[in-house]
Design an enzyme around this catalytic site. Structure first.
Site, PDB file in Angstrom:
ATOM      1  N   GLY A 155      83.269  39.831  -8.393  1.00 13.81           N
ATOM      2  CA  GLY A 155      83.233  38.882  -9.511  1.00 13.81           C
ATOM      3  C   GLY A 155      83.112  39.566 -10.860  1.00 13.81           C
ATOM      4  N   ARG A 156      82.141  40.480 -10.996  1.00 12.96           N
ATOM      5  CA  ARG A 156      81.904  41.103 -12.314  1.00 12.96           C
ATOM      6  C   ARG A 156      82.935  42.175 -12.652  1.00 12.96           C
ATOM      7  NH1 ARG A 156      78.184  41.792  -8.612  1.00 12.96           N
ATOM      8  NH2 ARG A 156      77.570  43.817  -7.819  1.00 12.96           N
ATOM      9  N   LYS A 167      71.775  30.929  -5.515  1.00 14.51           N
ATOM     10  CA  LYS A 167      72.680  29.853  -5.092  1.00 14.51           C
ATOM     11  C   LYS A 167      72.011  29.019  -3.992  1.00 14.51           C
ATOM     12  CE  LYS A 167      77.060  31.988  -6.537  1.00 14.51           C
ATOM     13  NZ  LYS A 167      78.415  32.422  -6.251  1.00 14.51           N
ATOM     14  N   GLU A 173      73.414  43.706 -12.369  1.00 22.92           N
ATOM     15  CA  GLU A 173      73.737  43.088 -11.079  1.00 22.92           C
ATOM     16  C   GLU A 173      74.250  44.151 -10.097  1.00 22.92           C
ATOM     17  OE1 GLU A 173      75.276  38.993 -11.331  1.00 22.92           O
ATOM     18  OE2 GLU A 173      76.760  39.635  -9.871  1.00 22.92           O
ATOM     19  N   LYS A 216      85.829  32.431  -7.693  1.00 22.30           N
ATOM     20  CA  LYS A 216      86.289  33.233  -6.556  1.00 22.30           C
ATOM     21  C   LYS A 216      86.122  32.425  -5.268  1.00 22.30           C
ATOM     22  CE  LYS A 216      85.393  37.691  -4.373  1.00 22.30           C
ATOM     23  NZ  LYS A 216      84.756  38.999  -4.497  1.00 22.30           N
ATOM     24  N   HIS A 262      67.799  43.252 -38.537  1.00 23.61           N
ATOM     25  CA  HIS A 262      66.912  42.332 -39.255  1.00 23.61           C
ATOM     26  C   HIS A 262      66.030  41.567 -38.287  1.00 23.61           C
ATOM     27  CE1 HIS A 262      69.089  43.047 -43.051  1.00 23.61           C
ATOM     28  NE2 HIS A 262      70.062  43.341 -42.187  1.00 23.61           N
ATOM     29  N   GLU A 303      77.574  25.186 -10.110  1.00 27.63           N
ATOM     30  CA  GLU A 303      77.765  24.940 -11.541  1.00 27.63           C
ATOM     31  C   GLU A 303      79.230  24.634 -11.852  1.00 27.63           C
ATOM     32  OE1 GLU A 303      76.190  27.493 -10.191  1.00 27.63           O
ATOM     33  OE2 GLU A 303      74.509  28.187 -11.420  1.00 27.63           O
TER      34      GLU A 303
HETATM   35  C1  G6Q Z   1      79.582  38.576  -9.772  1.00 30.83           C
HETATM   36  C2  G6Q Z   1      78.670  37.675  -9.089  1.00 30.83           C
HETATM   37  C3  G6Q Z   1      78.549  36.305  -9.722  1.00 30.83           C
HETATM   38  C4  G6Q Z   1      79.761  35.413  -9.500  1.00 30.83           C
HETATM   39  C5  G6Q Z   1      79.396  33.976  -9.882  1.00 30.83           C
HETATM   40  C6  G6Q Z   1      80.555  33.024  -9.761  1.00 30.83           C
HETATM   41  O1  G6Q Z   1      79.808  39.701  -9.443  1.00 30.83           O
HETATM   42  O2  G6Q Z   1      78.974  37.602  -7.760  1.00 30.83           O
HETATM   43  O3  G6Q Z   1      78.286  36.377 -11.096  1.00 30.83           O
HETATM   44  O4  G6Q Z   1      80.841  35.861 -10.231  1.00 30.83           O
HETATM   45  O5  G6Q Z   1      78.321  33.554  -9.089  1.00 30.83           O
HETATM   46  O6  G6Q Z   1      81.050  33.008  -8.477  1.00 30.83           O
HETATM   47  P1  G6Q Z   1      82.421  32.296  -8.151  1.00 30.83           P
HETATM   48  O7  G6Q Z   1      83.489  32.998  -8.899  1.00 30.83           O
HETATM   49  O8  G6Q Z   1      82.583  32.372  -6.676  1.00 30.83           O
HETATM   50  O9  G6Q Z   1      82.282  30.867  -8.640  1.00 30.83           O
END
Ligand code: G6Q
Length: 543
Positions: free
Chosen positions: A265-266, A510, A351, A205, A382, A211
């Site tokens: 994001g989620r 972050k 979250e 996003k 199990h 990462e």
């Molecule tokens: C989701 C969070 C988090 C985010 C990641 C990746 O709701 O904000 O999980 O999606 O940190 O972020 P970017 O899409 O900006 O790389």
């Protein structure tokens, strides 16, 4: 006044006191109609919550939270595109991404639907081109492997859904997901792949996440070393809200798929973040996934509180976490294809609602999101089910299973269903000392052995569970299921008075690593660090 401060909340505390003294066995014995009274169905999805430690009175009182938490008002604000994510000043409009009607969905006075449809159309063109072989790699080879590079919300949703819908995948396309900063993730994924037949989707996003940017840079190097710089534009596409950064990375803006800041994001699997899913299952299936979610949206927005599935699911969390004292909830899909669902739901629920500060800035005043954990059945049986049966903790369980198999091998699915339903039944009933004794006597176990073993063979039961039964695991019903949980999260945010749409804990993570990086790289001294952190860094540097 918040729901937590309401009279209803006090009444619920009274119901809970009585509920603690009741056993589910007795509730079932007292009411042969219990299943009928405590189950709901919508669009083929059956929610059986009769094995929850609830009486009809307690349920009716819980349903009053619809008004106490002003669900009608919050739903209206959500749908009107108000900035209900108040700490980030953002609207929450992911439902627009799957909206099917002609009604406009407004954000700052403008209808977002034309741009939503334009990106869907761009995704369709791209999927078709890739699947037909019209879109090829720089050397003219057909693309057979797609590697999505993203993390968190830009990874978990499409990854979970790609596995969930494995039975629907386009046979010649393999989709892989790389998220971890640990180079092992990218290196092991790329080890079996040919650069000539691989496409990377860089999904972020913000397009700044450490990462993802590191993995994208390493993937780019891998490709350029094999095929040269000019190949990047045929082998990299991006999904982002930050198109200037995408261009800086060297990705052709024509190959960038946009989404918007009103998609958290989620909650973004419905947006172009779902591109790797669409590449795996085809655009038609992806659209059925959207249609399923839209059907759940309509149900949530319109159904009365006592018929409303997401609202009911939310009430069960409130009841168990706030009134019966459950600290966690187990998510137990009896489906290998839904193996990643618990992980996906961990992010969605924890979250969103793992927060103490209410909208007012004050403490929420009650326990909020339970700790969510789980594993696919029957594997978990199990491993950790022992603790659920006899560990003495209250652990509400969510069983999820499809009536029809997605991979129908003879003899498997009946056994899977039998195991799933048997666990729910056993957790509800338990086994009394008399029953355990009778079993051993019937097996002619000597009395001395019975006396010795009896305490270990008793199961207290009274462990609450919910079972969600899907007709089958297909794109439509998966869409429904995920939207069900999204609206449950929204409802809980209203009841607990939380902003479910920010994530300051993620932002903190972050920020933290960036402070230590120059020290680990040996560019700065360890001054000012606590002795543990400094000691760990020194030990690494020495090696
Ligand atoms: C989701 C969070 C988090 C985010 C990641 C990746 O709701 O904000 O999980 O999606 O940190 O972020 P970017 O899409 O900006 O790389």
């Amino acid at each position: 006044m918040t729901a937590v401060a309401s009279k209803t909340w006090q009444t619920l505390a009274g119901h809970a006191k009585r509920a603690r003294a009741e056993h589910l066995r007795d509730l079932f014995a007292a009411d042969p109609q219990r299943f009928r009274r405590f189950s709901l169905e919508h669009g083929g999805l059956l929610l059986d919550f009769s094995k929850q430690r609830l009486t009809a009175e307690a349920l009716a009182t819980l349903q009053g939270l619809w008004w106490e938490a002003d669900l009608p008002g919050w739903i209206a604000r959500l749908r009107a595109g108000e900035a209900i994510n108040h700490t980030e000043g953002r609207a929450v409009l992911h439902h627009a991404l799957r909206h099917q009607g002609t009604r406009p969905i407004l954000h700052n006075g403008l209808d977002v639907m034309p741009q939503v449809r334009a990106v869907l159309e761009q995704m369709r063109r791209f999927c078709n081109a890739l699947h037909s072989g019209e879109w090829r790699g720089a050397t003219g080879e057909q693309i057979l492997d797609v590697v999505n590079i993203g993390i968190g919300g830009s990874d978990l949703g499409p990854k979970m859904a790609t596995q969930a819908l494995a039975a629907h995948r386009i046979p010649h396309i393999r989709v892989h997901y790389v998220s971890n900063l640990d180079g092992a993730h990218l290196a092991t994924t790329l080890s079996g792949l040919s650069p000539r037949a691989t496409l990377f989707v860089i999904a972020s996003k913000t397009f700044t996440t450490q990462e993802t940017m590191q993995n994208a840079a390493s993937a780019r190097r891998w490709l350029v070393e094999a095929l040269g710089e000019a190949a990047v534009r045929r082998h990299f596409v991006a999904v982002s809200t930050n198109l200037p950064e995408v261009t800086m990375f060297g990705i052709d803006p024509d190959n960038a798929f946009a989404f918007w800041d009103w998609v958290g994001g989620r909650f973004s699997v419905w947006s172009a973040i779902g591109l790797p899913l669409a590449l795996s299952i085809g655009m038609e299936n992806f659209e059925r996934f959207l249609v399923g979610a839209a059907a759940m949206d309509a149900h949530f927005f319109e159904a009365a509180p006592d018929r409303n599935l997401p609202f009911t699911l939310a009430l069960l969390d409130v009841w168990n976490a706030d009134f019966l004292g459950a600290e966690s909830r187990a998510s137990l899909p009896y489906s290998q294809s839904l193996e990643l669902l618990p992980r996906y739901l961990q992010q969605l629920e924890m979250e969103s609602n793992g927060k103490r500060a209410a909208r007012s800035g004050r403490d929420a005043g009650c326990p909020t999101s339970p700790i969510l954990w789980g594993e696919a059945g029957t594997n978990g049986q199990h491993a950790f089910y022992q603790l659920i049966h006899q560990g003495g903790r209250l652990i509400p369980c969510d069983f999820m299973v499809a009536a029809e198999a997605d991979f129908p091998l003879p003899g498997h699915h009946e056994k899977l269903l039998a195991n799933c339903f048997a666990q729910g039944e056993a957790l509800m009933r338990g086994k009394t000392a008399d029953e355990a004794r009778a079993e051993m006597e019937a097996a002619h176990v000597p009395e001395a052995v019975i006396a010795r073993l009896l305490p270990y063979k008793v199961f207290p039961g009274n462990q609450p569970s919910t079972t969600l039964l899907l007709p089958r695991l297909d794109p439509y019903h998966l869409g429904q299921l995920i939207a069900l949980f999204e609206h449950k999260v929204f409802t809980l945010g209203c009841i607990w008075d939380l902003n479910s749409y920010d994530q300051w804990g993620v932002e903190y993570g972050k920020q933290l690593a960036n402070r230590l990086l120059p020290i680990i790289e040996g560019r700065t001294a360890t001054n000012g660090l606590d002795s543990s952190t400094a000691g760990l860094i020194a030990a690494c540097l020495k090696q």
